[in-house]
Scaffold this active site. Structure first.
Site, mmCIF file in Angstrom:
data_model
loop_
_atom_site.group_PDB
_atom_site.id
_atom_site.type_symbol
_atom_site.label_atom_id
_atom_site.label_comp_id
_atom_site.label_asym_id
_atom_site.label_seq_id
_atom_site.Cartn_x
_atom_site.Cartn_y
_atom_site.Cartn_z
ATOM 1 C CB SER A 145 -0.879 0.005 1.253
ATOM 2 O OG SER A 145 -1.468 1.275 1.428
ATOM 3 C CE1 TYR A 158 -4.828 -2.296 4.231
ATOM 4 C CE2 TYR A 158 -3.715 -0.172 4.172
ATOM 5 C CZ TYR A 158 -4.287 -1.249 3.515
ATOM 6 O OH TYR A 158 -4.299 -1.274 2.139
HETATM 7 N N1 LIG Z 1 -8.747 0.596 -2.126
HETATM 8 C C1 LIG Z 1 -7.694 1.284 -1.789
HETATM 9 O O1 LIG Z 1 -7.737 2.529 -1.681
HETATM 10 C C2 LIG Z 1 -6.376 0.570 -1.515
HETATM 11 C C3 LIG Z 1 -5.226 1.357 -1.306
HETATM 12 C C4 LIG Z 1 -4.007 0.740 -1.079
HETATM 13 C C5 LIG Z 1 -3.925 -0.638 -1.068
HETATM 14 N N2 LIG Z 1 -5.053 -1.388 -1.281
HETATM 15 C C6 LIG Z 1 -4.900 -2.849 -1.254
HETATM 16 O O2 LIG Z 1 -5.363 -3.390 -2.480
HETATM 17 C C7 LIG Z 1 -5.765 -4.755 -2.274
HETATM 18 C C8 LIG Z 1 -7.124 -4.970 -2.919
HETATM 19 O O3 LIG Z 1 -8.083 -4.136 -2.287
HETATM 20 P P1 LIG Z 1 -9.271 -3.459 -3.110
HETATM 21 O O4 LIG Z 1 -9.206 -2.005 -2.882
HETATM 22 O O5 LIG Z 1 -9.301 -3.993 -4.478
HETATM 23 O O6 LIG Z 1 -10.522 -3.980 -2.249
HETATM 24 P P2 LIG Z 1 -11.796 -4.836 -2.683
HETATM 25 O O7 LIG Z 1 -12.654 -4.917 -1.480
HETATM 26 O O8 LIG Z 1 -12.422 -4.273 -3.917
HETATM 27 O O9 LIG Z 1 -11.174 -6.278 -3.009
HETATM 28 C C9 LIG Z 1 -10.641 -7.072 -1.975
HETATM 29 C C10 LIG Z 1 -11.169 -8.495 -2.133
HETATM 30 O O10 LIG Z 1 -10.542 -9.308 -1.149
HETATM 31 C C11 LIG Z 1 -11.502 -10.259 -0.685
HETATM 32 N N3 LIG Z 1 -11.121 -10.778 0.623
HETATM 33 C C12 LIG Z 1 -11.217 -10.165 1.834
HETATM 34 N N4 LIG Z 1 -10.785 -10.993 2.799
HETATM 35 C C13 LIG Z 1 -10.410 -12.160 2.197
HETATM 36 C C14 LIG Z 1 -9.889 -13.391 2.659
HETATM 37 N N5 LIG Z 1 -9.680 -13.613 3.966
HETATM 38 N N6 LIG Z 1 -9.578 -14.349 1.748
HETATM 39 C C15 LIG Z 1 -9.819 -14.158 0.421
HETATM 40 N N7 LIG Z 1 -10.347 -13.010 -0.074
HETATM 41 C C16 LIG Z 1 -10.616 -12.018 0.799
HETATM 42 C C17 LIG Z 1 -12.804 -9.476 -0.668
HETATM 43 O O11 LIG Z 1 -13.935 -10.323 -0.688
HETATM 44 C C18 LIG Z 1 -12.677 -8.588 -1.908
HETATM 45 O O12 LIG Z 1 -13.302 -9.185 -3.037
HETATM 46 C C19 LIG Z 1 -5.713 -4.971 -0.754
HETATM 47 O O13 LIG Z 1 -4.504 -5.622 -0.400
HETATM 48 C C20 LIG Z 1 -5.718 -3.553 -0.197
HETATM 49 O O14 LIG Z 1 -5.112 -3.488 1.074
HETATM 50 C C21 LIG Z 1 -6.277 -0.815 -1.504
#
Ligand SMILES: NC(=O)c1ccc[n+]([C@@H]2O[C@H](COP(=O)([O-])OP(=O)(O)OC[C@H]3O[C@@H](n4cnc5c(N)ncnc54)[C@H](O)[C@@H]3O)[C@@H](O)[C@H]2O)c1
Length: 279
Positions: A145, A158
């Site tokens: 992140s 986090y």
């Molecule tokens: N959205 C943001 O602003 C942001 C910023 C920085 C980093 N991230 C990182 O990006 C990655 C993806 O996040 P996103 O924003 O696409 O969120 P998202 O919610 O759209 O996708 C995350 C997916 O992970 C699944 N998930 C949650 N717990 C799980 C588990 N125990 N086992 C299997 N699947 C699981 C959820 O069902 C979901 O479909 C994550 O690692 C998040 O920390 C997101």
């Protein structure tokens, strides 16, 4: 080079939504087969079906909880049996838990670290034999992140987990260097996804009430205000990923205005090294 990727196999955790689903599109567009893994089975299935329909590539979908070793091990067996292996592994799952450091509970820490850190460790451990069994171009992508570059208040669990992802990834990259399996750490900035909602849904009920308070998000945003362009679509965030993987770069930073804060840390570390060398 992307023409040579057709027929290779990408495995993506958290593929049911957001960044993971966008990774699926980026790889399927090149003709790669996709294994969409997610704790939310219908959303994983939706991703797999959409990619098969749009790009005509082989896909498979499976419910996987990366917080559970047996579930991840079963996923590796499923992918090997259905698609035949793994050339690109994207360990992408991360759950979000806001809360001040002194209010986060033991259970909050265990959940966030168990999914974001140990979930990634398990994913790599179970799929690495599949990558090793293949030859040629192979990559592992670990989603960290941008908060590692510019930590904010109220995101302690986090951010601690994402710093651990970076430590894991840096070590893994060194350990796999002689095997031709590149490891890239991805540092996404803010994206318009359902991250908060999917994290709340994935949080086990037995953990009890979350330590998150309404004011936590506001406090975080007051500490690190968002500038124009700091929140983008996952597709835009991934615009450089494929090129980065082809070039085997160690880091991909997607977008956002973190440079000034990151440079303060770099300068402070430089100063510490200077003092050490002068003493
Ligand atoms: N959205 C943001 O602003 C942001 C910023 C920085 C980093 N991230 C990182 O990006 C990655 C993806 O996040 P996103 O924003 O696409 O969120 P998202 O919610 O759209 O996708 C995350 C997916 O992970 C699944 N998930 C949650 N717990 C799980 C588990 N125990 N086992 C299997 N699947 C699981 C959820 O069902 C979901 O479909 C994550 O690692 C998040 O920390 C997101």
């Amino acid at each position: 080079m992307t023409a040579q990727l057709a027929g290779k196999i990408a495995v993506i955790t958290g593929a049911g939504s957001g960044l993971g689903a966008a990774m699926g599109r980026a790889f399927a567009r090149t003709g790669m087969a996709i294994a969409a893994l997610d704790i939310d089975e219908p959303s994983a299935q939706q991703t797999a079906t959409a990619l098969a329909d749009e790009f005509g590539v082989p896909t498979t979908a499976l419910r996987v909880d990366v917080g559970d070793s047996g579930s991840v091990a079963g996923a590796a067996r499923h992918v090997e049996a259905t698609l035949g292996g793994c050339d690109v592994l994207c360990a992408n799952v991360g759950v979000q838990q806001f809360g001040a450091i002194d209010r986060l509970t033991e259970q909050d820490w265990q959940w966030v670290l168990g999914v974001n850190v140990l979930g990634m460790v398990r994913t790599v451990r179970e799929f690495l034999p599949l990558l090793r069994a293949r030859s040629g171009w192979r990559r592992i992508v670990l989603t960290a992140s941008s908060s590692v570059l510019a930590p904010a208040v109220r995101m302690g669990a986090y951010q601690t987990s994402k710093f651990a992802v970076m430590g894991f990834g840096e070590t893994l990259r060194e350990e796999l260097a002689g095997e031709g399996i590149g490891v890239t750490l991805l540092f996404p900035g803010g994206m318009a996804t359902r991250h908060l909602a999917s994290s709340a849904k994935a949080r086990p009920a037995e953990l009890g009430a979350s330590a998150t308070r309404k004011e936590d998000l506001a406090a975080m945003l007051a500490h690190r205000p968002l500038a124009d362009g700091d929140v983008v679509t996952p597709e835009h965030a991934l615009r450089n990923l494929l090129a980065g993987l082809i070039d085997d770069v160690p880091y991909v930073v997607t977008h956002g205005s973190h440079r000034a804060v990151y440079e303060q840390r770099r300068d402070a570390m430089d100063a510490a090294l200077d003092r050490m060398e002068a003493s």
